[in-house]
Design a protein around this motif. Structure first.
Motif, PDB file in Angstrom:
ATOM      1  N   PRO A 268       1.739  -9.804 -12.970  1.00  0.00           N
ATOM      2  CA  PRO A 268       0.688  -8.898 -13.450  1.00  0.00           C
ATOM      3  C   PRO A 268       0.030  -9.374 -14.736  1.00  0.00           C
ATOM      4  N   GLN A 269       0.771 -10.104 -15.576  1.00  0.00           N
ATOM      5  CA  GLN A 269       0.193 -10.549 -16.845  1.00  0.00           C
ATOM      6  C   GLN A 269      -0.897 -11.605 -16.594  1.00  0.00           C
ATOM      7  N   ALA A 270      -0.581 -12.590 -15.747  1.00  0.00           N
ATOM      8  CA  ALA A 270      -1.580 -13.617 -15.434  1.00  0.00           C
ATOM      9  C   ALA A 270      -2.764 -13.022 -14.682  1.00  0.00           C
ATOM     10  N   ALA A 271      -2.484 -12.094 -13.758  1.00  0.00           N
ATOM     11  CA  ALA A 271      -3.573 -11.457 -13.009  1.00  0.00           C
ATOM     12  C   ALA A 271      -4.515 -10.722 -13.958  1.00  0.00           C
ATOM     13  N   LEU A 272      -3.940 -10.022 -14.933  1.00  0.00           N
ATOM     14  CA  LEU A 272      -4.762  -9.301 -15.892  1.00  0.00           C
ATOM     15  C   LEU A 272      -5.590 -10.268 -16.750  1.00  0.00           C
ATOM     16  N   TYR A 273      -5.017 -11.417 -17.068  1.00  0.00           N
ATOM     17  CA  TYR A 273      -5.739 -12.424 -17.853  1.00  0.00           C
ATOM     18  C   TYR A 273      -6.965 -12.922 -17.104  1.00  0.00           C
ATOM     19  N   TYR A 274      -6.792 -13.291 -15.820  1.00  0.00           N
ATOM     20  CA  TYR A 274      -7.938 -13.809 -15.064  1.00  0.00           C
ATOM     21  C   TYR A 274      -8.962 -12.708 -14.786  1.00  0.00           C
ATOM     22  N   LEU A 275      -8.490 -11.478 -14.604  1.00  0.00           N
ATOM     23  CA  LEU A 275      -9.416 -10.362 -14.465  1.00  0.00           C
ATOM     24  C   LEU A 275     -10.253 -10.227 -15.730  1.00  0.00           C
ATOM     25  N   ALA A 303       3.455  -3.093   3.420  1.00  0.00           N
ATOM     26  CA  ALA A 303       4.596  -3.164   2.501  1.00  0.00           C
ATOM     27  C   ALA A 303       4.444  -2.098   1.423  1.00  0.00           C
ATOM     28  N   ASP A 304       3.205  -1.727   1.097  1.00  0.00           N
ATOM     29  CA  ASP A 304       2.922  -0.609   0.195  1.00  0.00           C
ATOM     30  C   ASP A 304       1.542  -0.072   0.561  1.00  0.00           C
ATOM     31  N   PRO A 305       1.475   0.891   1.471  1.00  0.00           N
ATOM     32  CA  PRO A 305       0.178   1.412   1.918  1.00  0.00           C
ATOM     33  C   PRO A 305      -0.659   2.013   0.792  1.00  0.00           C
ATOM     34  N   GLN A 306      -0.013   2.349  -0.337  1.00  0.00           N
ATOM     35  CA  GLN A 306      -0.755   2.935  -1.447  1.00  0.00           C
ATOM     36  C   GLN A 306      -1.638   1.917  -2.163  1.00  0.00           C
ATOM     37  N   ALA A 307      -1.391   0.634  -1.969  1.00  0.00           N
ATOM     38  CA  ALA A 307      -2.181  -0.386  -2.660  1.00  0.00           C
ATOM     39  C   ALA A 307      -3.654  -0.261  -2.288  1.00  0.00           C
ATOM     40  N   LEU A 308      -3.931  -0.123  -0.999  1.00  0.00           N
ATOM     41  CA  LEU A 308      -5.330   0.023  -0.564  1.00  0.00           C
ATOM     42  C   LEU A 308      -5.920   1.318  -1.102  1.00  0.00           C
ATOM     43  N   ALA A 309      -5.122   2.382  -1.096  1.00  0.00           N
ATOM     44  CA  ALA A 309      -5.607   3.663  -1.622  1.00  0.00           C
ATOM     45  C   ALA A 309      -5.921   3.558  -3.114  1.00  0.00           C
ATOM     46  N   GLN A 310      -5.111   2.815  -3.863  1.00  0.00           N
ATOM     47  CA  GLN A 310      -5.370   2.618  -5.284  1.00  0.00           C
ATOM     48  C   GLN A 310      -6.712   1.907  -5.503  1.00  0.00           C
ATOM     49  N   CYS A 311      -6.992   0.909  -4.667  1.00  0.00           N
ATOM     50  CA  CYS A 311      -8.244   0.153  -4.799  1.00  0.00           C
ATOM     51  C   CYS A 311      -9.457   1.017  -4.484  1.00  0.00           C
ATOM     52  N   ILE A 312      -9.360   1.810  -3.431  1.00  0.00           N
ATOM     53  CA  ILE A 312     -10.481   2.682  -3.081  1.00  0.00           C
ATOM     54  C   ILE A 312     -10.683   3.743  -4.164  1.00  0.00           C
ATOM     55  N   ALA A 313      -9.577   4.254  -4.717  1.00  0.00           N
ATOM     56  CA  ALA A 313      -9.687   5.218  -5.806  1.00  0.00           C
ATOM     57  C   ALA A 313     -10.311   4.564  -7.042  1.00  0.00           C
ATOM     58  N   ALA A 314      -9.977   3.304  -7.296  1.00  0.00           N
ATOM     59  CA  ALA A 314     -10.561   2.583  -8.432  1.00  0.00           C
ATOM     60  C   ALA A 314     -12.065   2.428  -8.251  1.00  0.00           C
ATOM     61  N   LYS A 315     -12.489   2.153  -7.025  1.00  0.00           N
ATOM     62  CA  LYS A 315     -13.932   2.043  -6.746  1.00  0.00           C
ATOM     63  C   LYS A 315     -14.640   3.359  -7.067  1.00  0.00           C
ATOM     64  N   GLU A 316     -14.073   4.469  -6.610  1.00  0.00           N
ATOM     65  CA  GLU A 316     -14.693   5.766  -6.860  1.00  0.00           C
ATOM     66  C   GLU A 316     -14.706   6.078  -8.357  1.00  0.00           C
ATOM     67  N   ALA A 317     -13.609   5.748  -9.038  1.00  0.00           N
ATOM     68  CA  ALA A 317     -13.531   6.007 -10.474  1.00  0.00           C
ATOM     69  C   ALA A 317     -14.553   5.171 -11.233  1.00  0.00           C
ATOM     70  N   TYR A 318     -14.693   3.895 -10.853  1.00  0.00           N
ATOM     71  CA  TYR A 318     -15.649   3.034 -11.550  1.00  0.00           C
ATOM     72  C   TYR A 318     -17.076   3.527 -11.321  1.00  0.00           C
ATOM     73  N   GLN A 319     -17.395   3.898 -10.088  1.00  0.00           N
ATOM     74  CA  GLN A 319     -18.739   4.378  -9.804  1.00  0.00           C
ATOM     75  C   GLN A 319     -19.022   5.699 -10.510  1.00  0.00           C
ATOM     76  N   TYR A 320     -17.975   6.504 -10.735  1.00  0.00           N
ATOM     77  CA  TYR A 320     -18.136   7.789 -11.404  1.00  0.00           C
ATOM     78  C   TYR A 320     -18.269   7.614 -12.922  1.00  0.00           C
ATOM     79  N   LEU A 335      -3.079  -4.150 -11.575  1.00  0.00           N
ATOM     80  CA  LEU A 335      -1.662  -4.122 -11.940  1.00  0.00           C
ATOM     81  C   LEU A 335      -0.813  -3.543 -10.809  1.00  0.00           C
ATOM     82  N   TYR A 336      -1.339  -2.531 -10.117  1.00  0.00           N
ATOM     83  CA  TYR A 336      -0.588  -1.957  -8.993  1.00  0.00           C
ATOM     84  C   TYR A 336      -0.356  -3.014  -7.914  1.00  0.00           C
ATOM     85  N   CYS A 337      -1.431  -3.747  -7.579  1.00  0.00           N
ATOM     86  CA  CYS A 337      -1.319  -4.757  -6.527  1.00  0.00           C
ATOM     87  C   CYS A 337      -0.402  -5.904  -6.952  1.00  0.00           C
ATOM     88  N   ALA A 338      -0.462  -6.283  -8.228  1.00  0.00           N
ATOM     89  CA  ALA A 338       0.376  -7.391  -8.690  1.00  0.00           C
ATOM     90  C   ALA A 338       1.851  -7.034  -8.632  1.00  0.00           C
TER      91      ALA A 338
END
Length: 437
Positions: A268-275, A303-320, A335-338
């Motif tokens: 997650p640390q490296a992922a956050l850096y490149y993000l 393996a974690d069905p919530q990962a996709l839900a987190q991403c879709i929620a992030a899209k809605e939050a960013y657009q809002y 971070l959730y996906c990492a």
């Protein structure tokens, strides 16, 4: 093609030494290849350029590297080192007329027994047809072509041109190389008005670009600063170099690849850096989030069905919320996906199922699972014998759903990680019942 460039034009002379009032970067240009900083892997005795110079014979080449790493200096010094004419053109400012002139002069020089090194700066900016125009002159030995580019040659240059030239990669200048440049500047202009900490900050601000570093040093010299500046004062006085990042070029693809691989590697640390690298450089946030969302399906899946839900929620939050507040939601999804358990089982299942579908063409499903909306379809057996699973014991009939001409396939193979461990148990349960019935 040769006739196109047959005009007789005057000789182009080699570049003159820089004037005393020239910019610091020009006055500090190296005068021999052994003064090139940070590229010993090329210019040293064992490097490709060092070996060619020692042999006294150059092949055409493309110098690929970040800005301010010495591409132009190397080309100029190469000509001096092997006694060749040096002719320079820029793809930004030059057109067909300039190339005609360069080729015509090279032809005349060749007849007089003199070889020509043609340096083409920003060669990737020439279009495909213009790049093809170099080929006959390179093949005949009229010129030795040295191109310089900051872009990946495999994307930007013709395959035919690349097959006739070596691609030599220049490294981004590290802190030690940049310190050497500053030392040379101080030999010429005197000590920089900086504390040791500010000096380190100045080197870091250059982001590997030697030319930018010298330009910043020249600004400090010109300001007539009496007391050494600390890091805070330096930051207020100078602008930090903007990171090199072209949204439609290799830097873009390198960073998105690094982000994806860091997510896949559960770092997650490296992922956050490149993000952060992408977003602070001006990348469109929703583009990055789309890539993370794809990752949630490709590398996490069930393996974690919530990962996709987190991403879709992030899209809605960013657009809002918009930017920059909404970017925190993208960070959360990243971070959730990492940190989520990983599985590419759904991705592999898709590939296998798509391949199977293409290969089996238009096989009919079993008649018993086909709808029969007309009397004719009922008469010919559509839907006959269908076992309604809800009426079967345990809500499971165990019927066959595959075409008669095709063996049942196993596309989806859950892994023993995360929620897919539970999915695997479910699948094993249904398979056990299917065999019993």
């Amino acid at each position: 093609m040769a006739d196109l460039f047959a005009d007789e034009l005057p000789h182009q002379s080699a570049p003159e030494a820089p004037r005393e009032d020239a910019p610091l970067a020009d006055r500090l240009r190296p005068v021999s290849l052994d003064e090139i900083i940070g590229q010993d892997h090329l210019t040293g005795p064992q490097g490709a350029i060092g070996r060619m110079v020692a042999a006294g014979k150059l092949s055409s080449m493309v110098l690929w590297g970040p800005p301010g790493t010495g591409k132009t200096s190397i080309a100029r010094l190469l000509a001096d080192a092997v006694g060749m004419r040096y002719v320079a053109v820029s793809a930004v400012f030059s057109g067909v007329a300039d190339l005609k002139k360069a080729f015509a002069e090279a032809e005349k020089a060749r007849e007089a027994g003199q070889r020509t090194l043609l340096f083409v700066d920003e060669i990737h900016r020439f279009n495909r047809a213009q790049q093809d125009g170099f080929l006959p002159f390179v093949e005949r030995g009229t010129i030795t072509l040295v191109g310089a580019t900051t872009e990946n040659p495999s994307f930007e240059l013709n395959a035919a041109l690349l097959s006739r030239a070596q691609v030599l990669i220049l490294h981004r200048l590290d802190a030690a190389a940049l310190e050497q440049l500053l030392a040379r500047a101080e030999e010429l202009e005197g000590p920089l008005p900086l504390t040791p900490e500010a000096r380190d900050a100045l080197v870091a601000s250059a982001d590997g670009d030697g030319r930018f570093l010298l330009n910043q040093a020249e600004t400090l010299y010109s300001a007539g600063i009496e007391e050494p500046l600390g890091p805070a004062e330096l930051g207020a006085f100078l602008q930090r170099r903007v990171a090199v990042y072209d949204k439609d070029r290799e830097g873009h693809y390198n960073l998105i690849s690094a982000l994806h691989k860091s997510l896949r590697g559960s770092d997650p640390q490296a992922a956050l850096y490149y993000l952060a690298r992408m977003l602070t450089a001006g990348e469109e946030p929703l583009y990055v989030l789309r890539r993370i969302t794809r990752f949630a399906s490709e590398d996490i899946g069930l393996a974690d069905p919530q990962a996709l839900a987190q991403c879709i929620a992030a899209k809605e939050a960013y657009q809002y919320l918009g930017s920059p507040e909404g970017e925190l939601a993208i960070v959360q999804a990243c971070l959730y996906c990492a940190t989520a358990p990983k599985s590419n089982a759904a991705y592999m299942a898709q590939k296998a199922a798509w391949k199977s579908a293409r290969e089996t063409g238009s096989l009919m499903p079993p008649q018993n699972i086909l709808n029969a909306p007309t009397k004719l379809m009922k008469d010919i057996g559509y839907g006959a014998g269908y076992a309604y699973d809800h009426d079967a014991e345990g809500g499971f009939s165990g019927a066959n759903y595959w075409p008669e001409e095709m063996e049942p396939q196993a596309y989806y193979r859950p892994v023993e990680r995360g929620f897919e461990r539970e999915v695997l148990k479910r699948m094993e349960y249904w398979e056990k019942l299917r065999k019993e019935r």
